[in-house]
Design a protein around this motif. Structure first.
Motif, PDB file in Angstrom:
ATOM      1  N   GLN A   4     -44.830 -42.256  75.254  1.00 50.89           N
ATOM      2  CA  GLN A   4     -44.860 -43.184  74.127  1.00 50.89           C
ATOM      3  C   GLN A   4     -43.800 -42.808  73.096  1.00 50.89           C
ATOM      4  O   GLN A   4     -43.119 -43.671  72.547  1.00 50.89           O
ATOM      5  CB  GLN A   4     -46.251 -43.138  73.476  1.00 50.89           C
ATOM      6  CG  GLN A   4     -46.412 -44.157  72.340  1.00 50.89           C
ATOM      7  CD  GLN A   4     -47.807 -44.108  71.738  1.00 50.89           C
ATOM      8  OE1 GLN A   4     -48.558 -43.182  72.000  1.00 50.89           O
ATOM      9  NE2 GLN A   4     -48.140 -45.081  70.954  1.00 50.89           N
ATOM     10  N   GLN A   5     -43.606 -41.484  72.849  1.00 54.10           N
ATOM     11  CA  GLN A   5     -42.587 -41.039  71.909  1.00 54.10           C
ATOM     12  C   GLN A   5     -41.206 -41.433  72.418  1.00 54.10           C
ATOM     13  O   GLN A   5     -40.353 -41.875  71.664  1.00 54.10           O
ATOM     14  CB  GLN A   5     -42.674 -39.517  71.738  1.00 54.10           C
ATOM     15  CG  GLN A   5     -41.817 -38.990  70.604  1.00 54.10           C
ATOM     16  CD  GLN A   5     -41.951 -37.493  70.441  1.00 54.10           C
ATOM     17  OE1 GLN A   5     -42.172 -36.782  71.420  1.00 54.10           O
ATOM     18  NE2 GLN A   5     -41.818 -37.017  69.233  1.00 54.10           N
ATOM     19  N   CYS A   7     -40.483 -43.899  74.260  1.00 56.12           N
ATOM     20  CA  CYS A   7     -40.364 -45.348  74.143  1.00 56.12           C
ATOM     21  C   CYS A   7     -39.799 -45.739  72.783  1.00 56.12           C
ATOM     22  O   CYS A   7     -39.073 -46.707  72.670  1.00 56.12           O
ATOM     23  CB  CYS A   7     -41.727 -45.986  74.362  1.00 56.12           C
ATOM     24  SG  CYS A   7     -41.751 -47.779  74.136  1.00 56.12           S
ATOM     25  N   TYR A   8     -40.153 -44.936  71.765  1.00 55.56           N
ATOM     26  CA  TYR A   8     -39.685 -45.269  70.430  1.00 55.56           C
ATOM     27  C   TYR A   8     -38.499 -44.417  69.994  1.00 55.56           C
ATOM     28  O   TYR A   8     -38.147 -44.388  68.823  1.00 55.56           O
ATOM     29  CB  TYR A   8     -40.840 -45.106  69.435  1.00 55.56           C
ATOM     30  CG  TYR A   8     -41.866 -46.207  69.569  1.00 55.56           C
ATOM     31  CD1 TYR A   8     -43.046 -45.970  70.252  1.00 55.56           C
ATOM     32  CD2 TYR A   8     -41.638 -47.466  69.031  1.00 55.56           C
ATOM     33  CE1 TYR A   8     -44.003 -46.979  70.386  1.00 55.56           C
ATOM     34  CE2 TYR A   8     -42.588 -48.481  69.167  1.00 55.56           C
ATOM     35  CZ  TYR A   8     -43.767 -48.225  69.846  1.00 55.56           C
ATOM     36  OH  TYR A   8     -44.699 -49.225  69.993  1.00 55.56           O
ATOM     37  N   VAL A  13     -34.706 -47.648  71.927  1.00 56.29           N
ATOM     38  CA  VAL A  13     -34.844 -48.923  71.220  1.00 56.29           C
ATOM     39  C   VAL A  13     -33.568 -49.754  71.344  1.00 56.29           C
ATOM     40  O   VAL A  13     -33.606 -50.985  71.419  1.00 56.29           O
ATOM     41  CB  VAL A  13     -35.206 -48.671  69.738  1.00 56.29           C
ATOM     42  CG1 VAL A  13     -35.056 -49.943  68.908  1.00 56.29           C
ATOM     43  CG2 VAL A  13     -36.631 -48.153  69.635  1.00 56.29           C
ATOM     44  N   TRP A 295     -33.067 -48.752  63.398  1.00 58.84           N
ATOM     45  CA  TRP A 295     -34.163 -48.385  64.311  1.00 58.84           C
ATOM     46  C   TRP A 295     -35.509 -48.446  63.589  1.00 58.84           C
ATOM     47  O   TRP A 295     -36.488 -48.981  64.125  1.00 58.84           O
ATOM     48  CB  TRP A 295     -33.884 -46.984  64.853  1.00 58.84           C
ATOM     49  CG  TRP A 295     -35.049 -46.317  65.506  1.00 58.84           C
ATOM     50  CD1 TRP A 295     -35.484 -46.485  66.792  1.00 58.84           C
ATOM     51  CD2 TRP A 295     -35.937 -45.352  64.910  1.00 58.84           C
ATOM     52  NE1 TRP A 295     -36.584 -45.692  67.033  1.00 58.84           N
ATOM     53  CE2 TRP A 295     -36.887 -44.983  65.893  1.00 58.84           C
ATOM     54  CE3 TRP A 295     -36.015 -44.761  63.654  1.00 58.84           C
ATOM     55  CZ2 TRP A 295     -37.897 -44.057  65.647  1.00 58.84           C
ATOM     56  CZ3 TRP A 295     -37.026 -43.838  63.399  1.00 58.84           C
ATOM     57  CH2 TRP A 295     -37.955 -43.498  64.390  1.00 58.84           C
ATOM     58  N   LYS A 296     -35.556 -47.908  62.382  1.00 62.49           N
ATOM     59  CA  LYS A 296     -36.798 -47.921  61.608  1.00 62.49           C
ATOM     60  C   LYS A 296     -37.228 -49.356  61.291  1.00 62.49           C
ATOM     61  O   LYS A 296     -38.404 -49.697  61.365  1.00 62.49           O
ATOM     62  CB  LYS A 296     -36.598 -47.128  60.318  1.00 62.49           C
ATOM     63  CG  LYS A 296     -37.807 -47.115  59.376  1.00 62.49           C
ATOM     64  CD  LYS A 296     -37.525 -46.201  58.186  1.00 62.49           C
ATOM     65  CE  LYS A 296     -38.677 -46.261  57.168  1.00 62.49           C
ATOM     66  NZ  LYS A 296     -38.702 -47.521  56.419  1.00 62.49           N
ATOM     67  N   THR A 299     -38.834 -50.899  64.346  1.00 59.04           N
ATOM     68  CA  THR A 299     -40.029 -50.300  64.938  1.00 59.04           C
ATOM     69  C   THR A 299     -41.157 -50.021  63.945  1.00 59.04           C
ATOM     70  O   THR A 299     -42.324 -49.972  64.353  1.00 59.04           O
ATOM     71  CB  THR A 299     -39.659 -48.966  65.628  1.00 59.04           C
ATOM     72  OG1 THR A 299     -39.073 -48.086  64.665  1.00 59.04           O
ATOM     73  CG2 THR A 299     -38.689 -49.189  66.769  1.00 59.04           C
ATOM     74  N   CYS A 300     -40.829 -49.821  62.674  1.00 50.12           N
ATOM     75  CA  CYS A 300     -41.849 -49.348  61.726  1.00 50.12           C
ATOM     76  C   CYS A 300     -42.087 -50.268  60.534  1.00 50.12           C
ATOM     77  O   CYS A 300     -43.223 -50.429  60.092  1.00 50.12           O
ATOM     78  CB  CYS A 300     -41.461 -47.957  61.189  1.00 50.12           C
ATOM     79  SG  CYS A 300     -41.174 -46.724  62.471  1.00 50.12           S
TER      80      CYS A 300
END
Length: 494
Positions: A4-5, A7-8, A13, A295-296, A299-300
């Motif tokens: 999972q890590q 993946c991000y 990404v 990226w942030k 994804t976040c």
């Protein structure tokens, strides 16, 4: 959990994602293209908006970007990556970015947009600056709204877009003018009409660049609910610190121009408050932070967020102009320039009248003498023309060299904390790790190598020339001093 890590992770990404970039031929744009291709090797296509030029194809223009030493590391590690760069003909000063329908269809699957194009000239007419720096932002955003796979849009601004504020937080500030009205005026009035009204319209802004970049941020604020936006504000972008080349730079803007001008012996004075601090950020650090911010955002960050990043140094990583020039003189003893015309030296002042006097006697008169001698021997004179450019640059930068800003950079520093552990070596935004003196020594070496094309093996010969010119410099000062003393003695004491 590890899966999972991964993946991000940042490269994951960007894997398979198409990217669109404006300003790809600029200083930051080149470094961004190189970093994306080298550190995200599975990235999709990198579309670069490029203006067509008569007599040059887009592929030839692209070769001028990728043909330099900046891309040598990428070519050695992954030469096939260059085939992912796809030039798109267009023009940021035009509506719809000057792109054809075929081009728009070709880039319909873009996921990441980096809007880095801008005219950084401080003396651009207001009309041109609005069309290039402000309207282009609206055009990028309007096109980006049509992208169904869009994940992030990064608008590259500047920490100086509100230069009247000496304390700058990571937020959007109120505009001095409605951006829509500004665009309408630029589209309606000619250059002369807008120049007549410029001071009133801009509320006496120090230049058209920072003013129109401030207007562009207002566009970002209004589109925040329509696009996954990021506002990224670098301070003064300088030589790379570590990658892909230590000290790489491709222009004389900022402190490197001042340092090289002093090192050559041409610049003998400056309109500078030596106590004011200069805020610099290495280009590779800013570019890594831009990628992390994108990226942030993808994804976040939450929908509707508008994160703002002041990519600037905290106070303990800045130096004042006096220290920079003092350190510069120390560094010139180690790495002098081969094309020195005279030994480095001179006097800086924040008094404009004293600056004019020193500039006239220490730069213009010697330039006139040298140019006259060049004409006599049949060579092309250049010093007067060069000093005119130096004078214009000093005047346009006066506001920034005589003020000091404090940039809050909490959001920028937090980017370092959220980088996945396995990506830290590749995307860490720490800088000046070895020390500021070491960085500026590398910057002068970079100026020698990449701007003046002076090889490192010429340093020893340059040192010999430097010692000779320094003896001549002190000798001339001694002779002039004795002549003054003799005149005073004969005039007043005899």
């Amino acid at each position: 959990m590890a899966q999972q890590q991964e993946c991000y992770s940042i490269p994951a990404v960007f894997a398979g994602a198409d990217v669109f970039l404006t300003g790809g031929s600029g200083f930051m744009g080149k470094v961004l293209i190189e970093k994306l291709l080298r550190s995200c090797p599975k990235i999709g296509r990198v579309f670069v908006l490029m203006r067509g030029k008569r007599g040059k194809s887009l592929e030839e223009r692209l070769e001028t970007i990728t043909g330099g030493v900046l891309f040598d590391l990428l070519k050695s590690e992954n030469p096939e990556a260059l085939s992912k760069i796809c030039p798109i003909e267009g023009d940021c000063t035009q509506l719809k970015l000057g792109m054809s329908l075929d081009s728009i269809d070709r880039i319909k699957n873009v996921q990441f947009v980096f809007h880095a194009a801008a005219s950084v000239r401080f003396d651009d007419p207001l009309k041109d600056a609005i069309l290039t720096n402000t309207r282009s932002t609206r055009e990028v955003f309007e096109w980006a709204k049509t992208l169904h796979k869009l994940r992030a849009v990064v608008h590259v601004s500047t920490t100086y877009c509100n230069p009247e504020l000496l304390h700058v937080e990571e937020k959007i500030y109120p505009s001095k003018m409605d951006w829509r009205a500004a665009i309408r005026m630029a589209e309606t009035f000619d250059v002369a009409a807008l120049e007549t009204l410029k001071e009133k319209l801009t509320q006496f802004a120090p230049n058209t660049y920072t003013y129109t970049k401030g207007l562009a941020e207002q566009i970002c604020f209004e589109y925040r609910d329509q696009l996954p936006l990021v506002v990224f504000r670098p301070s003064i972008v300088t030589n790379s610190e570590t990658e892909p080349l230590c000290g790489w730079v491709d222009n004389f803007n900022g402190p490197i121009g001042l340092l090289l001008g002093c090192a050559s012996g041409v610049v003998r004075t400056g309109m500078i408050d030596l106590e004011k601090r200069i805020n610099c950020i290495p280009v590779d650090v800013s570019i890594k932070a831009i990628i992390v911010a994108a990226w942030k955002r993808a994804t976040c960050d939450k929908p509707g967020d508008l994160p703002v990043y002041n990519s600037a140094a905290e106070r303990d990583k800045t130096i004042n102009y006096g220290m920079m020039l003092y350190d510069g003189k120390v560094l010139f003893d180690r790495v002098p320039l081969g094309n020195m015309l005279w030994a480095p030296g001179g006097t800086a002042t924040s008094n404009k009248y004293l600056f004019y006097i020193i500039f006239f006697f220490c730069q213009l008169l010697p330039a006139l003498l040298v140019d006259t001698l060049l004409r006599v021997v049949g060579k092309t004179p250049f010093l007067l023309r060069l000093n005119r450019k130096i004078f214009d640059a000093q005047v346009s930068l006066r506001y920034f060299m005589n003020n000091e800003w404090e940039f809050v950079n909490d959001n920028f520093k937090k980017l370092e904390l959220i980088i996945p552990e396995h990506d830290r070596n590749t995307f860490s935004t720490k800088f000046f790790v070895r020390g500021m003196m070491e960085y500026y020594e590398d910057a002068i070496l970079g100026g020698r190598r990449y701007l003046l094309n002076e090889p490192d093996d010429s340093i020893e010969q340059s040192l010999k020339k430097y010692r000779i010119l320094r003896v001549l410099h002190y000798g001339l000062q001694l002779v002039l001093g004795l002549l003054v003393v003799n005149w005073i003695y004969r005039r007043y004491l005899q």
